[in-house]
Design a protein around this motif. Structure first.
Motif, PDB file in Angstrom:
ATOM      1  N   LYS A 196      -6.320   6.577  -2.596  1.00 25.39           N
ATOM      2  CA  LYS A 196      -5.211   5.681  -2.934  1.00 25.39           C
ATOM      3  C   LYS A 196      -5.172   5.491  -4.449  1.00 25.39           C
ATOM      4  O   LYS A 196      -6.205   5.425  -5.103  1.00 25.39           O
ATOM      5  N   TYR A 213     -16.168  -2.324  -1.359  1.00 27.04           N
ATOM      6  CA  TYR A 213     -15.240  -2.707  -2.422  1.00 27.04           C
ATOM      7  C   TYR A 213     -13.949  -3.212  -1.778  1.00 27.04           C
ATOM      8  O   TYR A 213     -13.482  -2.661  -0.768  1.00 27.04           O
ATOM      9  N   ARG A 214     -13.381  -4.248  -2.378  1.00 24.60           N
ATOM     10  CA  ARG A 214     -12.128  -4.809  -1.881  1.00 24.60           C
ATOM     11  C   ARG A 214     -11.239  -5.204  -3.059  1.00 24.60           C
ATOM     12  O   ARG A 214     -11.736  -5.615  -4.102  1.00 24.60           O
ATOM     13  N   ASP A 236     -12.312   3.218  -6.106  1.00 23.52           N
ATOM     14  CA  ASP A 236     -10.998   3.864  -6.128  1.00 23.52           C
ATOM     15  C   ASP A 236     -10.505   4.142  -4.710  1.00 23.52           C
ATOM     16  O   ASP A 236      -9.771   5.088  -4.462  1.00 23.52           O
ATOM     17  N   TYR A 237     -10.945   3.313  -3.753  1.00 21.43           N
ATOM     18  CA  TYR A 237     -10.483   3.378  -2.369  1.00 21.43           C
ATOM     19  C   TYR A 237     -10.771   4.731  -1.743  1.00 21.43           C
ATOM     20  O   TYR A 237      -9.893   5.358  -1.138  1.00 21.43           O
ATOM     21  N   ASN A 238     -12.016   5.147  -1.905  1.00 24.83           N
ATOM     22  CA  ASN A 238     -12.500   6.409  -1.340  1.00 24.83           C
ATOM     23  C   ASN A 238     -11.719   7.611  -1.881  1.00 24.83           C
ATOM     24  O   ASN A 238     -11.685   8.673  -1.257  1.00 24.83           O
ATOM     25  N   GLU A 279      -1.344  -3.845   4.241  1.00 23.37           N
ATOM     26  CA  GLU A 279      -2.722  -4.109   3.817  1.00 23.37           C
ATOM     27  C   GLU A 279      -2.985  -5.612   3.920  1.00 23.37           C
ATOM     28  O   GLU A 279      -2.516  -6.398   3.112  1.00 23.37           O
ATOM     29  N   TRP A 303     -12.336  -3.367   3.433  1.00 23.70           N
ATOM     30  CA  TRP A 303     -13.324  -2.838   2.487  1.00 23.70           C
ATOM     31  C   TRP A 303     -13.311  -1.304   2.483  1.00 23.70           C
ATOM     32  O   TRP A 303     -13.022  -0.663   3.477  1.00 23.70           O
ATOM     33  N   TYR A 304     -13.632  -0.765   1.293  1.00 22.14           N
ATOM     34  CA  TYR A 304     -13.693   0.685   1.075  1.00 22.14           C
ATOM     35  C   TYR A 304     -15.054   1.031   0.481  1.00 22.14           C
ATOM     36  O   TYR A 304     -15.751   0.186  -0.085  1.00 22.14           O
ATOM     37  N   SER A 321      -8.295  -7.191   0.593  1.00 20.19           N
ATOM     38  CA  SER A 321      -8.005  -6.016   1.392  1.00 20.19           C
ATOM     39  C   SER A 321      -9.164  -5.731   2.322  1.00 20.19           C
ATOM     40  O   SER A 321     -10.207  -6.380   2.272  1.00 20.19           O
ATOM     41  N   ALA A 361     -10.755  -1.563  -7.408  1.00 19.52           N
ATOM     42  CA  ALA A 361     -11.239  -2.685  -6.599  1.00 19.52           C
ATOM     43  C   ALA A 361     -12.563  -3.227  -7.139  1.00 19.52           C
ATOM     44  O   ALA A 361     -13.245  -2.600  -7.953  1.00 19.52           O
ATOM     45  N   ASP A 389       0.858  -1.180   0.000  1.00 13.31           N
ATOM     46  CA  ASP A 389       0.000   0.000   0.000  1.00 13.31           C
ATOM     47  C   ASP A 389       0.896   1.232   0.000  1.00 13.31           C
ATOM     48  O   ASP A 389       1.543   1.529   1.005  1.00 13.31           O
TER      49      ASP A 389
END
Length: 636
Positions: free
Chosen positions: A539, A626-627, A534-536, A508, A529-530, A527, A617, A502
């Motif tokens: 990232k 999302y992962r 796009d990982y909030n 991660e 979860w978000y 991973s 993700a 990460d």
């Protein structure tokens, strides 16, 4: 606790749930019985102010928990808000007894503690695969139904209502494992271990209505120091988990594997309260010892003050403090007497063996019985008998004989007789026949050398063609067609280790990285979860950093992806989990799922590691979850 405004006997929520009586109250919520007028059934309502800071999270957690089907988890039937009150509707648990109520009379039998803990761990392990955790386990969270079934209530919702849902997926699994070990500790001892774990990362929590377990340096006293009849494995798990350092099970599933198997049904009786001696053929429930003060005093007194290191204990002295389970039992017995008195060796042996039951062997029981019998005889013969030492040899002179059979000799006592002449001739004849048959087969095979088996031998033909022209020209022979042999695919390179990658956080889901190269496509690394793919938005990507067995020129990387994701693979020699500096791009794929082969677009330099970077993700187990997910990685 302030009363939830708008909820009381006679209130109707959601136009169908008529509130009847309150059963419990927490810091942010209340639990009420209610009647469902629509389906004409009894339900349980968890009510809280809809405007509170935890309301939205609690309702969302309840919706996600409703999607998990497991008979050991209390079912969520409905959620909603009405007139400023948020509510969660749970199935009724008529006749259920929380563990906190079962422990009011002391600890439970060890087998029942193992069963309750194992069933709860299995249920929470199933929930963890969907990204849900409890995080607020107490003896009130585990219930035993009238038929012996086990129920766990408050999955995800208790954590949301107490604002405890802020841990990563791995840390949350560890927290639930620790909570279950605390449940087992309470079940064995009747006391709650109010201790923080993992350097304070998992807090101690608060009181739960049980007496607090005595604390020692580095944690709490082991269950075997408080109660009798504690199995070694449960005692060791409690020692490791509730002591210093991050030891013990890392997830509910890990704990379930460590304590399995457990009985399928509940015992017919949990036994009486308090300390109880057990007969030789009687089932022994785990029973707690006297008050914490007496146990703590016994733990602190290791030897008489005037005894040096390694000096033996003198059990006949009035000021010798008893230790361990037997010592605590002796203390309790002594408290009932009018005052301290000398204890004879015979009486101490009998009392000690009676206190620990089957935890001693047959020889120790025989010693105690013999000692008690001789003491009784001497008391009958001498009214002023005040105690007398007895040698171990005297106590064991009538010990029960061993039931073991004598060992078998290594070699036979008699040497087999030599075979007779007729037997020798028969054996030689059989050997001769076998030799002749072998010769015949061999000669026949040699004679066939050079013969074909009837199949046409392959014929190689050379094709001659004429060049097209108006005037015939002498024929020219075209070169024989050449055949190209395709090189076999490169052999896979072994992956020897790995960790999460990460660029922002540096780690991660490290604990499950090995699942991406264990050879089993049924397991996966994923991973936390978000909320977005796009990982909030914080990232550029995350994934795995995998170690190769040797520096390799990577030609292709085969990925097994359970869901559609964007992925880029790099080859590198750097062990950094936060930087792509110096990494060589092998290739990439967009919206890829299933078996995905990424081939190198050019010749790369040898590298000792690869990076699998998921830049987009995949959807996970619930909406807005999302992962990054990888089942298996193969490098060639």
């Amino acid at each position: 606790m302030t009363h939830v405004q708008g909820v009381g006997p006679g209130s109707v929520l959601g136009g169908r749930y008529a509130v009847t009586s309150r059963t419990s109250a927490g810091a942010h919520h209340e639990r009420w019985r209610a009647d469902d007028h629509t389906l004409e059934r009894e339900v349980v309502l968890v009510c809280f102010p809809a405007a509170s800071s935890v309301a939205a999270a609690a309702l969302d957690a309840a919706r996600r928990a409703a999607g998990i089907e497991d008979p050991r988890l209390v079912r969520v039937l409905d959620v909603g808000t009405d007139s400023g009150v948020g509510f969660i509707v749970e199935e009724p648990l008529t006749g259920a007894q929380p563990l906190s109520h079962l422990l009011q009379g002391g600890g439970l039998p060890a087998d029942e503690v193992r069963r309750l803990t194992g069933e709860a761990a299995t249920a929470l392990d199933k929930a963890s695969h969907r990204g849900l955790h409890h995080l607020a386990l107490t003896p009130s969270s585990v219930l035993r139904m009238p038929d012996g079934g086990v129920k766990v209530r408050g999955l995800a919702t208790e954590a949301a209502l107490t604002d405890a849902d802020s841990l990563s997926d791995e840390r949350a699994s560890r927290a639930d494992a620790v909570g279950l070990v605390k449940i087992a500790y309470a079940g064995l001892t009747g006391r709650w271990p109010l201790v923080a774990v993992d350097g304070g990362l998992i807090p101690a929590g608060g009181p739960v209505g049980l007496e607090t377990a005595p604390t020692i340096v580095g944690g709490v006293a082991a269950p075997s120091e408080i109660a009798v009849g504690v199995p070694n494995d449960l005692d060791l798990i409690c020692r490791m988990t509730l002591g210093s350092g991050e030891r013990g099970p890392v997830s509910p599933g890990d704990l379930a594997l460590q304590i399995a198997p457990w009985p399928a049904e509940a015992p017919t009786s949990d036994g009486g309260g308090g300390i109880r001696q057990r007969g030789r053929d009687e089932h022994e429930p785990t029973r707690v010892l006297p008050a914490v003060g007496e146990v703590t005093a016994a733990l602190e007194t290791a030897r008489p003050d005037d005894a040096g290191p390694g000096a033996p204990h003198d059990r006949t002295r009035e000021d010798a403090a008893p230790t361990g389970a037997a010592g605590a039992g002796a203390t309790g017995a002594g408290a009932a007497a009018s005052g301290p008195s000398p204890i004879s060796a015979a009486g101490a042996a009998a009392a000690g063996v009676a206190a620990i039951g089957d935890r001693v062997g047959s020889f120790a029981r025989a010693a105690a019985d013999k000692a008690a019998a001789r003491a009784a005889e001497r008391r009958a013969a001498h009214d002023d008998f005040e105690g007398e030492d007895i040698d171990l040899d005297d106590a064991l002179d009538e010990a029960p004989p061993s039931r073991l059979e004598p060992p078998l000799p290594v070699f036979g006592r008699e040497v087999p007789e030599a075979p007779s002449g007729a037997q020798s001739r028969l054996a030689l004849a059989l050997v001769g026949v076998l030799v002749i048959v072998a010769l015949v087969i061999g000669i026949n095979n040699v004679a066939k050398i050079g013969e074909h088996d009837g199949a046409a031998a392959p014929v190689i033909t050379v094709t001659r063609t004429r060049t097209p022209s108006a005037t015939p020209t002498p024929s020219s022979t075209t070169p024989a067609p050449t055949t190209t042999t395709q090189a076999p695919p490169a052999a896979p390179v072994s992956i020897t280790g790995g960790t999460g990658f990460d660029p922002q956080d540096g780690t991660e889901s490290d604990r499950s990285a090995a699942k991406a190269f264990d050879g089993d496509t049924g397991t996966e690394w994923r991973s936390r979860w978000y909320g977005t793919a796009d990982y909030n938005g914080g990232k550029d990507g995350l994934g795995l950093l995998l170690d190769l067995s040797a520096p390799t020129v990577v030609k292709e990387v085969v990925l097994d992806l359970p869901a559609a994701q964007d992925v880029t693979v790099y080859a590198t020699d750097s062990g950094s989990t936060t930087s792509l500096d110096g990494a060589q791009e092998v290739g990439s794929a967009s919206d890829a799922s299933g078996t995905v082969t990424i081939k190198a677009t050019g010749t790369l330099k040898p590298a000792s590691k690869i990076i699998v970077l998921i830049t987009k993700a995949a959807p996970a187990e619930a909406p807005n979850h999302y992962r990054a997910q990888v089942n298996e990685v193969t490098v060639r």
